[in-house]
Design a protein around this motif. Structure first.
Motif, PDB file in Angstrom:
ATOM      1  N   ALA A  86      -4.970  61.000  -2.893  1.00 21.05           N
ATOM      2  CA  ALA A  86      -5.367  60.519  -1.567  1.00 21.05           C
ATOM      3  C   ALA A  86      -6.251  59.280  -1.559  1.00 21.05           C
ATOM      4  N   PHE A  87      -6.904  58.953  -2.674  1.00 19.55           N
ATOM      5  CA  PHE A  87      -7.913  57.898  -2.620  1.00 19.55           C
ATOM      6  C   PHE A  87      -7.731  56.837  -3.699  1.00 19.55           C
ATOM      7  N   SER A  88      -6.522  56.624  -4.133  1.00 19.19           N
ATOM      8  CA  SER A  88      -6.300  55.588  -5.144  1.00 19.19           C
ATOM      9  C   SER A  88      -6.483  54.214  -4.521  1.00 19.19           C
ATOM     10  N   LEU A  89      -7.021  53.303  -5.304  1.00 23.40           N
ATOM     11  CA  LEU A  89      -7.272  51.950  -4.826  1.00 23.40           C
ATOM     12  C   LEU A  89      -5.974  51.253  -4.453  1.00 23.40           C
ATOM     13  N   GLU A  90      -4.893  51.558  -5.146  1.00 20.84           N
ATOM     14  CA  GLU A  90      -3.605  50.929  -4.855  1.00 20.84           C
ATOM     15  C   GLU A  90      -3.122  51.305  -3.454  1.00 20.84           C
ATOM     16  N   GLN A  91      -3.251  52.590  -3.080  1.00 17.51           N
ATOM     17  CA  GLN A  91      -2.842  53.021  -1.747  1.00 17.51           C
ATOM     18  C   GLN A  91      -3.682  52.347  -0.667  1.00 17.51           C
ATOM     19  N   VAL A  92      -4.991  52.311  -0.884  1.00 14.36           N
ATOM     20  CA  VAL A  92      -5.891  51.694   0.092  1.00 14.36           C
ATOM     21  C   VAL A  92      -5.587  50.204   0.239  1.00 14.36           C
ATOM     22  N   ALA A  93      -5.320  49.522  -0.874  1.00 11.41           N
ATOM     23  CA  ALA A  93      -5.016  48.085  -0.825  1.00 11.41           C
ATOM     24  C   ALA A  93      -3.765  47.820   0.007  1.00 11.41           C
ATOM     25  N   LEU A  94      -2.742  48.614  -0.177  1.00  9.48           N
ATOM     26  CA  LEU A  94      -1.506  48.427   0.591  1.00  9.48           C
ATOM     27  C   LEU A  94      -1.758  48.642   2.080  1.00  9.48           C
ATOM     28  N   LYS A  95      -2.512  49.669   2.418  1.00  6.01           N
ATOM     29  CA  LYS A  95      -2.807  49.931   3.828  1.00  6.01           C
ATOM     30  C   LYS A  95      -3.630  48.801   4.446  1.00  6.01           C
ATOM     31  N   LEU A  97      -1.845  41.881  -4.724  1.00  3.19           N
ATOM     32  CA  LEU A  97      -0.608  42.056  -3.970  1.00  3.19           C
ATOM     33  C   LEU A  97      -0.065  40.696  -3.546  1.00  3.19           C
ATOM     34  N   PRO A  98       1.230  40.573  -3.392  1.00  2.00           N
ATOM     35  CA  PRO A  98       1.795  39.282  -2.968  1.00  2.00           C
ATOM     36  C   PRO A  98       1.435  38.956  -1.521  1.00  2.00           C
ATOM     37  N   GLY A  99       1.243  37.670  -1.272  1.00  2.84           N
ATOM     38  CA  GLY A  99       1.069  37.199   0.100  1.00  2.84           C
ATOM     39  C   GLY A  99      -0.337  37.209   0.633  1.00  2.84           C
ATOM     40  N   VAL A 100      -1.330  37.498  -0.203  1.00  4.44           N
ATOM     41  CA  VAL A 100      -2.720  37.549   0.259  1.00  4.44           C
ATOM     42  C   VAL A 100      -3.633  36.897  -0.771  1.00  4.44           C
ATOM     43  N   ASP A 101      -4.546  36.059  -0.299  1.00  6.54           N
ATOM     44  CA  ASP A 101      -5.617  35.504  -1.128  1.00  6.54           C
ATOM     45  C   ASP A 101      -6.940  36.027  -0.591  1.00  6.54           C
ATOM     46  N   MET A 102      -7.669  36.753  -1.417  1.00  9.87           N
ATOM     47  CA  MET A 102      -8.914  37.378  -0.993  1.00  9.87           C
ATOM     48  C   MET A 102     -10.123  36.549  -1.418  1.00  9.87           C
TER      49      MET A 102
END
Length: 389
Positions: free
Chosen positions: A360-369, A43-48
């Protein structure tokens, strides 16, 4: 170990997931933490970044835990996870936010000291380690850690993350008043594996082989049922912990249980195939903050039986499994009901489970949250809807 130089795009939020053993031996963390690191980093704006310790039995496994990984050898007993090089490394990395994954070991102390020294924010994702059953396990060691650093570490965190409301309540029951972000674990929905032909239908247990997981309940139920279901078998898969598999094998021999297979540690395609080949997944657990294996089984269209010690009431609500008390008679009776279902009925339940997981449990949704939670804790965004005071 460092896959990229410390210090990257200063304009992005630099997040450090700080944990202990970077190895499959970490159980569910070995799936959820790398998945979180890789998905948010896209996602933009984050370095993990991920920082933890090397497993001496599997040091190469650390490489896959994130896009930028720092792993250090442990000195002394493995239980304490004392990695003295971690302190300097976190100071050099200078993250904008630390999200601690798990409790009770040296990384918690490193996090607390770093925050007090720099004033930088941190949050904690306990990963089920504040569950009452988990706290009772090795209680005296945890009591020492609690007094030495963990109580202060938890109290001073700017937020805690729970993966379900049940876990959030555990935090409150302990008197913790921090804001709580409730964000489930997620998975990258896999393709459906190609089933293999087998003369037997199967009940699958796949998790850490630890007494916490309640495998004895499953084997005891199978003792009562195996004669009535000669076309079924029990498959037990996972990493052995503290010699518990040997105890279970002794129980199988003592009861002369037929059609029980221990298949050991499985990963990747082999794990997906086990889920897909199973007609039923059973996790008779004493305690789970989430239970990622439940999602993994449903993702391969396998219906699930698990206990009310795990936050899976939705199995009943979505018609894809059974959510029962951890009681031997209830498990035996529920298994009898499940095994008596036509193949088509269990397959329909499994299909409903996969649909639920995709919604309900997609990685994309969790990442955004979690990106929103991280930005808020770091003071760079507004409070997300997932956060409760």
């Amino acid at each position: 170990m460092s896959q990229t130089p410390i210090g990257q795009c200063e304009q992005s939020l630099k997040v450090l997931l700080l944990t202990s053993k970077l190895s499959p031996a970490a159980g569910g963390l070995a799936v959820s933490v790398p998945g979180l690191a890789h998905s948010i980093d896209q996602l933009p704006g984050v370095d993990m970044h991920v920082m933890g310790t090397l497993d001496p039995d599997n040091p190469d496994s650390a490489k896959s835990w994130g896009p930028r990984v720092f792993a250090f050898p442990v000195k002394g007993p493995q239980a304490g996870q004392y990695a003295p090089k971690m302190t300097q490394a976190i100071a050099e990395l200078a993250p904008d936010l630390v999200d601690v994954q798990g409790l009770w070991t040296y990384p918690s102390l490193v996090s607390l000291r770093h925050a007090r020294r720099t004033g930088s924010p941190y949050m904690i994702t306990p990963r089920g380690m504040l569950d009452p059953w988990a706290r009772r396990n090795s209680a005296w060691k945890k009591h020492i850690a609690w007094i030495a650093f963990e109580f202060a570490h938890l109290k001073e965190a700017r937020a805690l993350r729970a993966t379900a409301e049940m876990e959030a309540q555990h935090f409150r029951d302990m008197g913790l008043t921090n804001p709580i972000a409730i964000v489930p674990n997620g998975i990258d929905l896999p393709d459906l594996a190609l089933r293999t032909d087998s003369a037997l239908r199967s009940i699958l247990f796949l998790s850490r082989i630890h007494r916490k997981k309640g495998v004895r309940y499953l084997l005891t139920a199978w003792y009562a049922l195996h004669a009535d279901f000669p076309d079924w078998e029990v498959v037990i898969a996972g990493i052995d912990e503290k010699g518990h598999e040997a105890e279970l094998r002794q129980l199988v021999a003592k009861l002369s249980l037929p059609r029980v297979r221990f298949v050991g540690e499985v990963h990747g395609d082999a794990k997906q195939l086990l889920y897909r080949d199973a007609d039923l997944f059973v996790l008779p657990t004493h305690a789970e903050n989430f239970g990622l294996v439940v999602v993994e089984a449903l993702a391969q269209e396998t219906p699930v039986i698990t206990t009310t010690n795990a936050p899976w009431a939705g199995l009943t609500d979505h018609g894809c499994g059974w959510w029962i008390d951890l009681d031997q008679n209830q498990l035996t009776n529920t298994l009898r009901t499940a095994l008596s279902q036509p193949t088509e009925k269990l397959a329909e339940m499994g299909k409903r489970g996969r649909i639920w997981v995709s919604q309900a449990f997609s990685l994309e949704q969790v990442a955004l949250k979690m990106r929103d939670v991280h930005n808020w804790v770091a003071g760079r965004g507004s409070k997300p809807e997932s956060v409760y005071d």
